[in-house]
Design a protein around this motif. Structure first.
Motif, mmCIF file in Angstrom:
data_model
loop_
_atom_site.group_PDB
_atom_site.id
_atom_site.type_symbol
_atom_site.label_atom_id
_atom_site.label_comp_id
_atom_site.label_asym_id
_atom_site.label_seq_id
_atom_site.Cartn_x
_atom_site.Cartn_y
_atom_site.Cartn_z
ATOM 1 N N ASP A 200 0.826 -1.201 0.000
ATOM 2 C CA ASP A 200 0.000 0.000 0.000
ATOM 3 C C ASP A 200 0.863 1.256 0.000
ATOM 4 N N ARG A 201 1.874 1.285 0.840
ATOM 5 C CA ARG A 201 2.748 2.460 0.926
ATOM 6 C C ARG A 201 3.594 2.624 -0.332
ATOM 7 N N LEU A 202 4.047 1.521 -0.920
ATOM 8 C CA LEU A 202 4.804 1.618 -2.168
ATOM 9 C C LEU A 202 3.931 2.179 -3.287
ATOM 10 N N ASP A 203 2.677 1.768 -3.345
ATOM 11 C CA ASP A 203 1.750 2.335 -4.333
ATOM 12 C C ASP A 203 1.615 3.846 -4.133
ATOM 13 N N HIS A 204 1.512 4.245 -2.893
ATOM 14 C CA HIS A 204 1.392 5.662 -2.545
ATOM 15 C C HIS A 204 2.642 6.431 -3.004
ATOM 16 N N VAL A 205 3.797 5.880 -2.723
ATOM 17 C CA VAL A 205 5.061 6.515 -3.121
ATOM 18 C C VAL A 205 5.151 6.598 -4.646
ATOM 19 N N ARG A 206 4.788 5.526 -5.336
ATOM 20 C CA ARG A 206 4.841 5.529 -6.807
ATOM 21 C C ARG A 206 3.961 6.628 -7.404
ATOM 22 N N ARG A 207 2.807 6.850 -6.774
ATOM 23 C CA ARG A 207 1.892 7.884 -7.271
ATOM 24 C C ARG A 207 2.412 9.294 -6.997
ATOM 25 N N LEU A 208 2.951 9.520 -5.807
ATOM 26 C CA LEU A 208 3.289 10.882 -5.404
ATOM 27 C C LEU A 208 4.736 11.290 -5.616
ATOM 28 N N ASN A 209 5.654 10.328 -5.642
ATOM 29 C CA ASN A 209 7.062 10.701 -5.746
ATOM 30 C C ASN A 209 7.397 11.473 -7.021
ATOM 31 N N PRO A 210 6.799 11.163 -8.174
ATOM 32 C CA PRO A 210 7.120 11.971 -9.361
ATOM 33 C C PRO A 210 6.774 13.457 -9.175
ATOM 34 N N LEU A 211 5.754 13.725 -8.406
ATOM 35 C CA LEU A 211 5.347 15.108 -8.152
ATOM 36 C C LEU A 211 6.181 15.745 -7.039
#
Length: 82
Positions: free
Chosen positions: A32-43
């Protein structure tokens, strides 16, 4: 055994206890946290290195310890970033 949704857990202590008691798996938390990081880290560009395989393997070890009835430690399975 009652399995919890991530949204039902508020705070590190509750999360750590739920993982130690087997109410939620460490692997599901990390995914769950990796999905969150994948979504937000580019921004946000918060992380320069993300060790996904290592994090998932460590979480699987925590889940195996819990399944075997062993205490994995006070914060085992709780994700964090440095």
């Amino acid at each position: 055994m009652i399995l919890l949704d991530h949204t039902e857990i508020h705070g590190v202590c509750m999360l750590a206890e739920a993982i130690r008691r087997g109410r939620i798996s460490a692997v599901s938390v990390i995914e769950d946290r990796l999905d969150h990081v994948r979504r937000l880290n580019p921004l946000l560009n918060c992380f320069t290195s993300i060790l996904e395989e290592h994090a998932l393997a460590a979480a699987a070890e925590v889940d195996a310890m819990v399944a075997a009835g062993r205490d994995p430690g006070p914060l085992a399975g709780v994700p964090f970033g440095v």
